[in-house]
Design a protein around this motif. Structure first.
Motif, PDB file in Angstrom:
ATOM      1  N   ILE A  47       0.829  -1.283   0.215  1.00  0.00           N
ATOM      2  CA  ILE A  47       0.086   0.165   0.020  1.00  0.00           C
ATOM      3  C   ILE A  47       0.959   1.241  -0.050  1.00  0.00           C
ATOM      4  CG2 ILE A  47      -1.791   1.199   1.192  1.00  0.00           C
ATOM      5  CD1 ILE A  47      -2.542  -1.569  -0.088  1.00  0.00           C
ATOM      6  N   LEU A  48       2.077   1.173   0.684  1.00  0.00           N
ATOM      7  CA  LEU A  48       2.887   2.437   0.495  1.00  0.00           C
ATOM      8  C   LEU A  48       4.349   1.639   0.076  1.00  0.00           C
ATOM      9  CD1 LEU A  48       2.755   3.291   4.687  1.00  0.00           C
ATOM     10  CD2 LEU A  48       1.590   4.208   2.627  1.00  0.00           C
ATOM     11  N   ASP A  49       4.822   2.444  -0.880  1.00  0.00           N
ATOM     12  CA  ASP A  49       6.054   2.098  -1.485  1.00  0.00           C
ATOM     13  C   ASP A  49       7.311   1.944  -0.866  1.00  0.00           C
ATOM     14  OD1 ASP A  49       6.988   1.710  -4.289  1.00  0.00           O
ATOM     15  OD2 ASP A  49       8.451   3.225  -3.714  1.00  0.00           O
ATOM     16  N   TYR A  50       7.135   2.699   0.561  1.00  0.00           N
ATOM     17  CA  TYR A  50       8.294   2.435   1.406  1.00  0.00           C
ATOM     18  C   TYR A  50       7.798   2.887   2.906  1.00  0.00           C
ATOM     19  CZ  TYR A  50      12.611   2.996   4.240  1.00  0.00           C
ATOM     20  OH  TYR A  50      13.635   3.100   5.271  1.00  0.00           O
ATOM     21  N   TRP A  51       8.021   2.131   3.778  1.00  0.00           N
ATOM     22  CA  TRP A  51       7.766   2.605   5.196  1.00  0.00           C
ATOM     23  C   TRP A  51       8.527   1.852   5.915  1.00  0.00           C
ATOM     24  CZ3 TRP A  51       3.813   5.710   7.610  1.00  0.00           C
ATOM     25  CH2 TRP A  51       3.707   5.348   8.882  1.00  0.00           C
ATOM     26  N   TYR A  52       9.365   2.811   6.846  1.00  0.00           N
ATOM     27  CA  TYR A  52      10.102   2.103   7.926  1.00  0.00           C
ATOM     28  C   TYR A  52       9.592   2.787   9.263  1.00  0.00           C
ATOM     29  CZ  TYR A  52      13.690  -0.251  10.846  1.00  0.00           C
ATOM     30  OH  TYR A  52      14.102  -1.150  11.512  1.00  0.00           O
ATOM     31  N   VAL A  57       9.347   8.113  15.863  1.00  0.00           N
ATOM     32  CA  VAL A  57       9.045   9.159  15.024  1.00  0.00           C
ATOM     33  C   VAL A  57       8.238   8.443  13.816  1.00  0.00           C
ATOM     34  CG1 VAL A  57      11.111  10.504  15.370  1.00  0.00           C
ATOM     35  CG2 VAL A  57      11.244   8.705  13.684  1.00  0.00           C
ATOM     36  N   VAL A  58       7.490   9.213  12.813  1.00  0.00           N
ATOM     37  CA  VAL A  58       6.557   8.647  12.127  1.00  0.00           C
ATOM     38  C   VAL A  58       7.230   9.031  10.467  1.00  0.00           C
ATOM     39  CG1 VAL A  58       4.070   8.764  11.384  1.00  0.00           C
ATOM     40  CG2 VAL A  58       4.537   8.931  13.669  1.00  0.00           C
ATOM     41  N   PRO A  59       7.039   8.286   9.760  1.00  0.00           N
ATOM     42  CA  PRO A  59       7.643   8.868   8.289  1.00  0.00           C
ATOM     43  C   PRO A  59       6.744   9.736   7.776  1.00  0.00           C
ATOM     44  CG  PRO A  59       7.708   6.329   8.476  1.00  0.00           C
ATOM     45  CD  PRO A  59       6.799   6.718   9.861  1.00  0.00           C
ATOM     46  N   ARG A  60       7.245  10.595   7.019  1.00  0.00           N
ATOM     47  CA  ARG A  60       6.441  11.729   6.367  1.00  0.00           C
ATOM     48  C   ARG A  60       5.638  11.230   5.123  1.00  0.00           C
ATOM     49  NH1 ARG A  60       9.343  17.344   4.165  1.00  0.00           N
ATOM     50  NH2 ARG A  60       7.458  18.336   3.231  1.00  0.00           N
ATOM     51  N   GLY A  61       4.325  11.968   5.285  1.00  0.00           N
ATOM     52  CA  GLY A  61       3.533  11.666   4.208  1.00  0.00           C
ATOM     53  C   GLY A  61       2.314  10.707   4.544  1.00  0.00           C
TER      54      GLY A  61
END
Length: 257
Positions: A47-52, A57-61
């Motif tokens: 669903i997301l192309d990239y997520w770590y 902290v929360v990834p942007r976007g």
């Protein structure tokens, strides 16, 4: 009548998508359109192309998309997110903040009274040895710990750049051949699995970016969900029929139980 919805492979945030806000908006609008009749929502990976997901902290976007998921969850829709090879590093943040369930690997689940095997599709069927090794690294806790120690400015650039290179480096012929090969391997997996698990009535996968339904023995079915990059396809199940749709248009191949 309440339904279960299945979709995969939106790849939100991918570098090769020209208008990321418009791309996200299409998916958000679709989710808004199903909030009144969705009992369950199954997101089958990438669903997301990239997520770590870091601990603090929360990834942007993706705020509109994640906000819409939270709204659906607050309205009582049960949401299950199966990790794919691009959003493999989902841990507990979305489960806690949004109220969804994160599932890693293929799982047999009861969906509206019927048994489904659900998977992103990258963990079943034949996979090349290098891909299996890479996937093992992605899920290995030590590798995850080491990766988390690298500054995000580097990990984000590497991961999204790698994704873009894999997507744009293949010709259309290579892409089509790869999809057809993956489809055959998934069908072989289903036939082998069904011999051991006759209770499973429907197999649903993402990963291949190919929208297709195939009939299996004894009235069973295999569904590959397509994607939300070019096709905007998804499946619904009302307890009787598993149907594959294109956004605002039902596709012709539907299977009853």
């Amino acid at each position: 009548m309440k339904k279960a919805y299945f979709l995969s492979d939106a790849h939100l945030g991918a570098q090769y998508i020209e208008n990321k806000r418009e791309h996200e908006g299409r998916l958000v609008d679709f989710l808004d359109s199903i909030k009144d009749d969705a009992a369950e929502l199954f997101l089958l990976g990438d669903i997301l192309d990239y997520w770590y997901e870091y601990k603090t902290v929360v990834p942007r976007g993706h705020v509109r998309f994640l906000g819409k998921l939270a709204e659906l969850a607050d309205c009582g829709v049960k949401i299950y997110w199966f990790t794919g090879n691009h959003d493999v590093w989902l841990f507990d943040y979305l489960a806690t903040e949004v109220g969804l369930t994160v599932i890693k690997g293929n799982t047999i689940m009861d969906v509206m009274g019927k048994k489904f095997l659900l998977s992103h599709g990258d963990d079943v069927g034949y996979q090349k040895p290098m891909y299996r090794f890479t996937r093992w690294c992605f899920y290995n806790r030590v590798c995850q710990w080491l990766y988390a120690g690298i500054h995000p400015r580097w990990t984000y650039a590497i991961a999204t750049g790698w994704s873009k290179q894999n997507r744009v480096s293949r010709s259309q012929v290579q892409e089509n051949n790869m999809k057809e090969s993956c489809c055959r391997h998934l069908e072989e997996f289903c036939l082998d699995h069904l011999a051991q698990h006759p209770e499973v009535e429907h197999y649903v996968f993402g990963h291949v970016h190919l929208a297709r339904q195939l009939s299996l023995p004894e009235g069973r079915t295999m569904t590959i969900l397509g994607d939300w990059i070019r096709q905007c396809t998804y499946a619904t199940f009302d307890g009787h029929k598993l149907e594959l749709h294109k956004r605002d248009e039902k596709m012709s191949n539907a299977h009853g139980c």
